[in-house]
Design an enzyme around this catalytic site. Sequence first.
Site, short mmCIF file in Angstrom:
data_model
loop_
_atom_site.label_atom_id
_atom_site.label_comp_id
_atom_site.label_asym_id
_atom_site.label_seq_id
_atom_site.Cartn_x
_atom_site.Cartn_y
_atom_site.Cartn_z
N LEU A 30 -46.81 -35.20 23.40
CA LEU A 30 -47.07 -33.78 23.18
C LEU A 30 -48.56 -33.48 23.07
CD1 LEU A 30 -44.27 -32.83 20.61
CD2 LEU A 30 -44.36 -32.29 23.05
N ASP A 146 -56.82 -26.41 5.91
CA ASP A 146 -57.25 -26.38 7.31
C ASP A 146 -56.40 -25.39 8.10
OD1 ASP A 146 -58.86 -27.07 9.42
OD2 ASP A 146 -57.70 -28.83 9.98
#
Length: 611
Positions: A30, A146
């Site tokens: 991915l 984040d």
Amino acid sequence: MTSTPSANLFKPLGEGDPAVVGGYRLAAVLGTGGMGKVYLTYTPGGRPIALKVIRPEFSEDPEFRRRFQREVQAAQRVQGLYTAPVIDSDTEGSQPWLATAYVPGPSLAHAVAQHGALPLRSVLLLSVGVAEALHVIHGAGIVHRDLKPANVLLASDGPRVIDFGIARAADTTALTGTGVSVGTPAFMAPEQASAGTVSPATDIFALGQIAAFAAIGSPAYGEGSSHAVLYRIVHEDPDLSRVPAELLPLVTRCLTRDPAGRPSLTEIIELCHEISPVALRQGEDWLPQAVAGSITERLKLPEPAKTPPPQPSVAPTPTQFSPQPPAPGTVNPYAPTGFATPAAPTHNGPGAPGPVPPPPGYPAHPTQGHHTPPPGYPMQPTPPPGYHTPPPVVHAPYVPPQPPRRKQRTGLIVAASVVGAIVVLGVIGSLLPDGSGKDDESKSPSGSSSASGAGGGSDNGETPGTDAGKKRPDPKSASYKGIDVTESYQVMLADNPPRPAEGDVSYGGGDLYYYVDSLFGEDNYIGTDNGKFILLNNAQKGSLETCRAETRFTERITLDQLSDGSEFCVLSDAGHIAVATYQGKGGAEGSTYVTFDLTVWRNAEEAKPED
């Protein structure tokens, strides 16, 4: 619609990719992030999941492992409608990994890069969904740290926040060692950028950044070098001139420099409802049609891998094939009859060595929700009534009796061999030329010229006329200006001139490569897979001597650590040394490149033998 986009989304496994991780058969790649590589795989029931394998350099750090285990345990408590839940993990194996639900949708960063800013209704539904996700994440005692467009996926029924809290595990490892804070500069809060302080209010600031980014198609504090962006975040106000007037109250309050002045998540949700001219309801039409089309492409999943897991390459010990009485309550229903039942594996590490691999479709150890077989499934085969299992019969192979071996006189044989070798060498030496020829001066045993007649060896014990004790002469340098290295391309120092070529940079490639982490952080970094890097200080001048003398080696540096004119050394395993001068980054979103000037000294050192 062609299948090309799907082919780009699901890349086939490469030569360095494992076939099975934790019992899950990997189907495709991915993407690659700053902390690891992500694969598509499936549960035994066929549900797709995303499995991230942590990079080896993190795995080798005990502090990272401790933090990673703690953060994974906390992440498993997060079960919100707008998050990707953690399905399974192994934090103590040779290479830790983490599996989450697969979300068929592009990231906000990718959607904006491909299709531009989102309409007002989409931005409001995005903000509400992210706020709800943060409410669940903060409720589990986690600060995301984040939160950015790359960590917000756009599913058909609303956004999904991913990678919550995992960045904290790397806070004391590689990033801290280079003086770079964890987090993406363009979306950091002022207190995080200046002092590294984080709190739930830090994620509120990032939510305001995300809302502005989705509405205008670019970061509110502009783009450029990380240092410039961080300075603006800490000391200046954002440019909100292009933000729709309806969104200004939400974005302005979230981007308040003082954490105490930012709104709560409940206030953000209420404010979004007040702003919207219609009732906010998540549905299949919450995204523009162009963005929704990319979700369809991500639903064209590759077939699950059908090949069985690889068998152990080491021959099993006899006890592994001997019937062993299982411990009470630990019978493995997947263990074939007559084979030893391996030690029960756990999520925190592999089981005993040499277990028999499970049949196709089952993980090597139970996942969450699959600790026991379904009702009615026999724990082990039941023999018919009256049947008694006979004891195992082990037939030892017939070994004929061996006659007693005569005691050999080893010492005499060795002595005879040595004497014979000396005699043969003497005969060969007598047949060689006497060394009087001009071309054979260097081969004279004494090392002297027969013309001079001067006998004598070297006072220091070295043989004159040989290369012993001589320093390798420095090669001439070759300079190249303006080498543009595109994302996922690499350069080999041996090439003359160096020509960037597409390579396998999933975990690095070539002597010098450039990579953009588009899945877990969009960090831009350069690295080497064939040697070492040395980032030089501003006071240092890049030269062959400097590169040889420095020992501050690394294998990768981010563009955050560079400014125009920064120099770094590249020492390849092939023996080539180069000084690269960074000249900046260019290109549009989705296709970027970096520019270097290179000075190369080829064959400056002995090549290292291949492993």
